[in-house]
Design a protein around this motif. Structure first.
Motif, PDB file in Angstrom:
ATOM      1  N   ALA A  59      14.064   0.925   2.937  1.00  0.00           N
ATOM      2  CA  ALA A  59      14.568   1.246   1.608  1.00  0.00           C
ATOM      3  C   ALA A  59      15.656   2.307   1.709  1.00  0.00           C
ATOM      4  N   ARG A  60      16.698   2.129   0.897  1.00  0.00           N
ATOM      5  CA  ARG A  60      17.782   3.121   0.767  1.00  0.00           C
ATOM      6  C   ARG A  60      18.416   3.473   2.111  1.00  0.00           C
ATOM      7  N   ILE A  61      18.620   2.463   2.945  1.00  0.00           N
ATOM      8  CA  ILE A  61      19.238   2.687   4.249  1.00  0.00           C
ATOM      9  C   ILE A  61      20.612   3.323   4.065  1.00  0.00           C
ATOM     10  N   GLY A  62      20.869   4.373   4.834  1.00  0.00           N
ATOM     11  CA  GLY A  62      22.133   5.076   4.754  1.00  0.00           C
ATOM     12  C   GLY A  62      22.130   6.247   3.797  1.00  0.00           C
ATOM     13  N   GLN A  63      21.020   6.441   3.092  1.00  0.00           N
ATOM     14  CA  GLN A  63      20.901   7.564   2.169  1.00  0.00           C
ATOM     15  C   GLN A  63      19.950   8.605   2.750  1.00  0.00           C
ATOM     16  N   PRO A  64      20.024   9.856   2.290  1.00  0.00           N
ATOM     17  CA  PRO A  64      19.137  10.897   2.832  1.00  0.00           C
ATOM     18  C   PRO A  64      17.656  10.583   2.676  1.00  0.00           C
ATOM     19  N   THR A  65      17.319   9.771   1.686  1.00  0.00           N
ATOM     20  CA  THR A  65      15.906   9.432   1.444  1.00  0.00           C
ATOM     21  C   THR A  65      15.507   8.101   2.062  1.00  0.00           C
ATOM     22  N   GLN A  66      16.301   7.600   3.017  1.00  0.00           N
ATOM     23  CA  GLN A  66      15.977   6.285   3.577  1.00  0.00           C
ATOM     24  C   GLN A  66      14.562   6.266   4.146  1.00  0.00           C
ATOM     25  N   GLN A  67      13.925   5.106   4.032  1.00  0.00           N
ATOM     26  CA  GLN A  67      12.544   4.944   4.477  1.00  0.00           C
ATOM     27  C   GLN A  67      12.445   3.699   5.340  1.00  0.00           C
ATOM     28  N   ILE A  68      11.801   3.830   6.477  1.00  0.00           N
ATOM     29  CA  ILE A  68      11.590   2.715   7.402  1.00  0.00           C
ATOM     30  C   ILE A  68      10.119   2.692   7.780  1.00  0.00           C
ATOM     31  N   VAL A  69       9.457   1.567   7.535  1.00  0.00           N
ATOM     32  CA  VAL A  69       8.038   1.445   7.850  1.00  0.00           C
ATOM     33  C   VAL A  69       7.813   0.132   8.601  1.00  0.00           C
ATOM     34  N   ALA A  70       7.120   0.214   9.726  1.00  0.00           N
ATOM     35  CA  ALA A  70       6.762  -0.978  10.503  1.00  0.00           C
ATOM     36  C   ALA A  70       5.309  -1.328  10.245  1.00  0.00           C
ATOM     37  N   GLY A  71       5.011  -2.617  10.284  1.00  0.00           N
ATOM     38  CA  GLY A  71       3.639  -3.059  10.081  1.00  0.00           C
ATOM     39  C   GLY A  71       3.587  -4.562   9.979  1.00  0.00           C
ATOM     40  N   THR A  72       2.495  -5.072   9.449  1.00  0.00           N
ATOM     41  CA  THR A  72       2.383  -6.506   9.217  1.00  0.00           C
ATOM     42  C   THR A  72       2.871  -6.823   7.807  1.00  0.00           C
ATOM     43  N   LEU A  73       3.145  -8.096   7.594  1.00  0.00           N
ATOM     44  CA  LEU A  73       3.586  -8.517   6.264  1.00  0.00           C
ATOM     45  C   LEU A  73       2.514  -8.201   5.224  1.00  0.00           C
ATOM     46  N   GLN A  74       1.267  -8.395   5.591  1.00  0.00           N
ATOM     47  CA  GLN A  74       0.163  -8.082   4.681  1.00  0.00           C
ATOM     48  C   GLN A  74       0.141  -6.599   4.327  1.00  0.00           C
ATOM     49  N   GLU A  75       0.406  -5.748   5.303  1.00  0.00           N
ATOM     50  CA  GLU A  75       0.375  -4.308   5.060  1.00  0.00           C
ATOM     51  C   GLU A  75       1.477  -3.853   4.114  1.00  0.00           C
ATOM     52  N   MET A  76       2.579  -4.602   4.059  1.00  0.00           N
ATOM     53  CA  MET A  76       3.678  -4.238   3.163  1.00  0.00           C
ATOM     54  C   MET A  76       3.265  -4.299   1.694  1.00  0.00           C
ATOM     55  N   LEU A  77       2.190  -5.027   1.402  1.00  0.00           N
ATOM     56  CA  LEU A  77       1.731  -5.149   0.012  1.00  0.00           C
ATOM     57  C   LEU A  77       1.182  -3.829  -0.525  1.00  0.00           C
ATOM     58  N   ASP A  78       0.809  -2.918   0.363  1.00  0.00           N
ATOM     59  CA  ASP A  78       0.154  -1.677  -0.051  1.00  0.00           C
ATOM     60  C   ASP A  78       1.022  -0.441   0.112  1.00  0.00           C
ATOM     61  N   ILE A  79       2.312  -0.633   0.393  1.00  0.00           N
ATOM     62  CA  ILE A  79       3.199   0.513   0.648  1.00  0.00           C
ATOM     63  C   ILE A  79       4.219   0.642  -0.476  1.00  0.00           C
ATOM     64  N   ASP A  80       4.342   1.837  -1.006  1.00  0.00           N
ATOM     65  CA  ASP A  80       5.326   2.118  -2.046  1.00  0.00           C
ATOM     66  C   ASP A  80       6.608   2.637  -1.382  1.00  0.00           C
ATOM     67  N   PHE A  81       7.662   1.852  -1.465  1.00  0.00           N
ATOM     68  CA  PHE A  81       8.927   2.227  -0.833  1.00  0.00           C
ATOM     69  C   PHE A  81       9.852   2.987  -1.780  1.00  0.00           C
ATOM     70  N   GLY A  82       9.423   3.220  -2.991  1.00  0.00           N
ATOM     71  CA  GLY A  82      10.231   4.010  -3.908  1.00  0.00           C
ATOM     72  C   GLY A  82      11.405   3.246  -4.484  1.00  0.00           C
ATOM     73  N   PRO A  83      12.441   3.994  -4.921  1.00  0.00           N
ATOM     74  CA  PRO A  83      13.588   3.384  -5.604  1.00  0.00           C
ATOM     75  C   PRO A  83      14.350   2.401  -4.715  1.00  0.00           C
ATOM     76  N   PRO A  84      15.202   1.543  -5.323  1.00  0.00           N
ATOM     77  CA  PRO A  84      16.012   0.595  -4.555  1.00  0.00           C
ATOM     78  C   PRO A  84      17.123   1.328  -3.803  1.00  0.00           C
ATOM     79  N   LEU A  85      17.765   0.560  -2.896  1.00  0.00           N
ATOM     80  CA  LEU A  85      17.647  -0.854  -2.595  1.00  0.00           C
ATOM     81  C   LEU A  85      16.700  -1.060  -1.421  1.00  0.00           C
ATOM     82  N   HIS A  86      15.964  -2.195  -1.426  1.00  0.00           N
ATOM     83  CA  HIS A  86      15.025  -2.506  -0.358  1.00  0.00           C
ATOM     84  C   HIS A  86      15.525  -3.691   0.460  1.00  0.00           C
ATOM     85  N   SER A  87      15.048  -3.780   1.686  1.00  0.00           N
ATOM     86  CA  SER A  87      15.275  -4.943   2.545  1.00  0.00           C
ATOM     87  C   SER A  87      14.084  -5.066   3.492  1.00  0.00           C
ATOM     88  N   MET A  88      14.087  -6.121   4.295  1.00  0.00           N
ATOM     89  CA  MET A  88      12.988  -6.343   5.235  1.00  0.00           C
ATOM     90  C   MET A  88      13.529  -7.022   6.485  1.00  0.00           C
TER      91      MET A  88
END
Length: 269
Positions: free
Chosen positions: A219-248
């Motif tokens: 989420a928000r790649i290139g911004q100070p608040t960028q977030q990167i999380v690795a896991g399974t596709l199922q695990e992504m259902l339980d993670i809050d990535f915050g404001p846009p923009l998101h990718s996978m």
């Protein structure tokens, strides 16, 4: 003169020096406002550039592009694009139209999600074809992107998954009634993307994006608040990535260094 200027991924300061110099020379400055969005509003851009910035939505660019081209015959015009100017075919169309009219065109590139996704630690030359996952509706749940995922999977390649955004869209009902009433902006999340991928996997059954598939949510790649999380596709259902923009990213075959980065981003959550 028509300038295509990439703005990068963060805020008003991500424009290149050459891009900023070009904008300052222009009488008209347009900001493309439908394939992506910056992390700041246009007021910040105007203050930094010292120029009035006009929002150019899909309708304006695709239906009134000739007017932009016509202006560039007699003045300097800048067409600003979040990321890199040629991340969308619409901009290529505007480029060709200007060239056919004999207008001088200059392209000033910048970072985009297509190369900045390397920040998750996967090797860029190990990516296959990029896909986009659109918002499903009750009557429209396409899965043609699945074939591209499957092809990448067969070749052991990673798949960058871009997710849908809806900016200045008209609902089907209002469209049918001829009413120009725009819906609030919507930005797909990693969670929504994961839900739809799992639905398509259940329907298609190819085993390429099931619950245990390894992925990166970003989420928000290139911004100070960028977030990167690795896991399974199922695990992504339980993670809050915050404001846009998101990718996978759906992970393909990996080098041991890529595995180390995957574990790092998994353990740092």
């Amino acid at each position: 003169m028509l300038y295509f200027v990439g703005l990068g991924l963060g805020d008003e300061r991500d424009i290149t020096v050459r891009g900023l110099e070009a904008v300052k020379e222009c009488e008209r400055v347009y900001l493309e406002h439908y394939t992506s969005v910056l992390g700041v509003d246009k007021d910040r851009l105007e203050a930094f550039y010292g120029k009035k910035v006009e929002l150019a939505d899909r309708e304006k660019v695709e239906n009134e592009g000739d007017a932009i081209v016509e202006q560039a015959k007699s003045m300097n015009v800048a067409f600003l694009v979040v990321g890199d100017p040629f991340g969308a075919t619409t901009h290529s169309d505007l480029f060709v139209r200007a060239k056919k009219e004999g207008i001088r065109v200059e392209v000033i590139h910048n970072a985009s999600i297509m190369n900045a996704i390397g920040s998750c630690g996967l090797q860029l030359y190990r990516f296959g074809e990029t896909i986009t996952v659109p918002f499903f509706t009750e009557t429209w749940r396409p899965d043609s992107f699945y074939d591209k995922i499957a092809q990448n999977h067969k070749l052991g390649l990673h798949t960058l998954v871009l997710v849908d955004i809806k900016v200045k869209e008209i609902s089907e009902e209002n469209l049918a009634r001829g009413r120009s009433i725009y819906e609030p902006p919507r930005f797909m999340t990693v969670k929504q993307c994961a839900e739809q991928l799992l639905e398509v996997e259940e329907r298609r059954g190819g085993g390429v994006c099931g619950p245990e598939a390894r992925v990166f949510g970003v989420a928000r790649i290139g911004q100070p608040t960028q977030q990167i999380v690795a896991g399974t596709l199922q695990e992504m259902l339980d993670i809050d990535f915050g404001p846009p923009l998101h990718s996978m990213v759906l992970v393909g075959d990996t080098h041991f260094m890529e595995d180390e980065m995957f574990e790092f981003f998994r353990q740092s959550t």
